[in-house]
Design an enzyme around this catalytic site. Structure first.
Site, PDB file in Angstrom:
ATOM      1  N   GLY A  48       0.784  -1.228   0.000  1.00 58.91           N
ATOM      2  CA  GLY A  48       0.000   0.000   0.000  1.00 58.91           C
ATOM      3  C   GLY A  48       0.817   1.278   0.000  1.00 58.91           C
ATOM      4  N   GLU A  52       4.902   3.858   6.436  1.00 61.98           N
ATOM      5  CA  GLU A  52       3.678   3.036   6.365  1.00 61.98           C
ATOM      6  C   GLU A  52       2.547   3.866   5.753  1.00 61.98           C
ATOM      7  OE1 GLU A  52       2.104   0.437   6.163  1.00 61.98           O
ATOM      8  OE2 GLU A  52       1.544  -0.454   8.090  1.00 61.98           O
ATOM      9  N   ASP A  53       1.620   3.208   5.088  1.00 61.84           N
ATOM     10  CA  ASP A  53       0.497   3.961   4.515  1.00 61.84           C
ATOM     11  C   ASP A  53      -0.512   4.342   5.597  1.00 61.84           C
ATOM     12  OD1 ASP A  53      -0.331   1.341   4.915  1.00 61.84           O
ATOM     13  OD2 ASP A  53      -0.995   0.998   2.856  1.00 61.84           O
ATOM     14  N   ASP A 102      -3.657   1.257  11.800  1.00 60.12           N
ATOM     15  CA  ASP A 102      -5.007   1.001  12.303  1.00 60.12           C
ATOM     16  C   ASP A 102      -4.888   0.473  13.738  1.00 60.12           C
ATOM     17  OD1 ASP A 102      -7.721   0.484  12.469  1.00 60.12           O
ATOM     18  OD2 ASP A 102      -7.709  -1.203  11.088  1.00 60.12           O
ATOM     19  N   PHE A 127     -13.054   2.553   6.538  1.00 59.12           N
ATOM     20  CA  PHE A 127     -12.067   1.814   5.757  1.00 59.12           C
ATOM     21  C   PHE A 127     -11.765   2.632   4.512  1.00 59.12           C
ATOM     22  CE2 PHE A 127     -10.060  -1.403   3.226  1.00 59.12           C
ATOM     23  CZ  PHE A 127      -9.303  -2.076   4.178  1.00 59.12           C
ATOM     24  N   ARG A 134      -6.396   0.766  -5.496  1.00 59.70           N
ATOM     25  CA  ARG A 134      -5.104   1.381  -5.169  1.00 59.70           C
ATOM     26  C   ARG A 134      -4.780   2.560  -6.081  1.00 59.70           C
ATOM     27  NH1 ARG A 134      -2.326  -1.838  -1.517  1.00 59.70           N
ATOM     28  NH2 ARG A 134      -2.425  -4.095  -1.795  1.00 59.70           N
TER      29      ARG A 134
END
Ligand code: IMP
Length: 177
Positions: free
Chosen positions: A47, A102-103, A106, A155, A168
């Site tokens: 990602g 990191e994208d 969570d 999300f 994406r």
């Protein structure tokens, strides 16, 4: 394809213009913090790739790059906690400053396990840069040294973020309903 077209009609959560200007700000900050060092940026695949490339291109300092690929999600939307690695860091990070990129964070489980894995390789320092800090389901404390956007819940897809490998390529970030 139909589903993707529907996504394009949705309200944008974070526009590509907003993303680009924030990525530029993060790059400026990292460049100034590491003015006398040559950090290794380690991106967490897949990602992160869009964010990673934009970030690295906006830096004004020399860096080296590598990637790690960890999977914890499969095709669902809830972290399973168990992580498998299909690509490890190959560059030697011993005594070098590392920035893990990191994208989206969570629960924090993925990032914390990757931090532990890289710590064992003996870097001089580790800092974390994440495009999105999503607070709702955080179960492990993670200190994000560089954070692009704070989002409470939902999300998200687009700009590298996927659901079951879709979306994406979208340039803006959307909430998947
Ligand atoms: P964590 O271990 O729960 O922090 O999950 C981190 C990983 O889950 C990220 O690297 C993403 O691959 C994925 N993830 C978490 N939330 C989202 C989301 O909203 N959209 C897309 N991927 C997500």
């Amino acid at each position: 394809m139909l589903q993707d077209q529907k996504m394009n009609n949705r309200e944008v959560l974070i526009s590509q213009e907003t993303i680009q200007s924030r990525v530029y700000e993060l790059a400026q900050k990292i460049s100034s913090d590491y003015a006398d060092e040559e950090p290794i940026l380690i991106g967490i695949l897949n990602g992160v790739v869009f964010f990673f490339v934009d970030l690295v291109k906006a830096l004004t300092i020399p860096v080296t790059i590598d990637f790690i690929r960890a999977s914890s999600y499969g095709s669902g939307t809830v972290s399973k906690g168990a992580i498998t690695y299909s690509k490890d860091v190959e560059i030697n990070v011993k005594n070098k400053p590392v920035i893990i990129v990191e994208d989206i964070v969570d629960t924090g489980l993925t990032l914390n396990q990757i931090i532990k894995r890289i710590e064992k390789k003996g870097p001089k320092s580790i800092r974390i840069c994440a495009l999105i800090d999503k607070g709702e389901r955080r179960s492990e404390e993670v200190i994000l040294d560089y954070s692009g956007f704070q989002v409470e819940k939902g999300f998200l897809v687009g700009y590298g973020l996927d659901h079951d490998e879709r979306y994406r390529y979208l340039q803006d970030i959307f909430v998947l309903k």
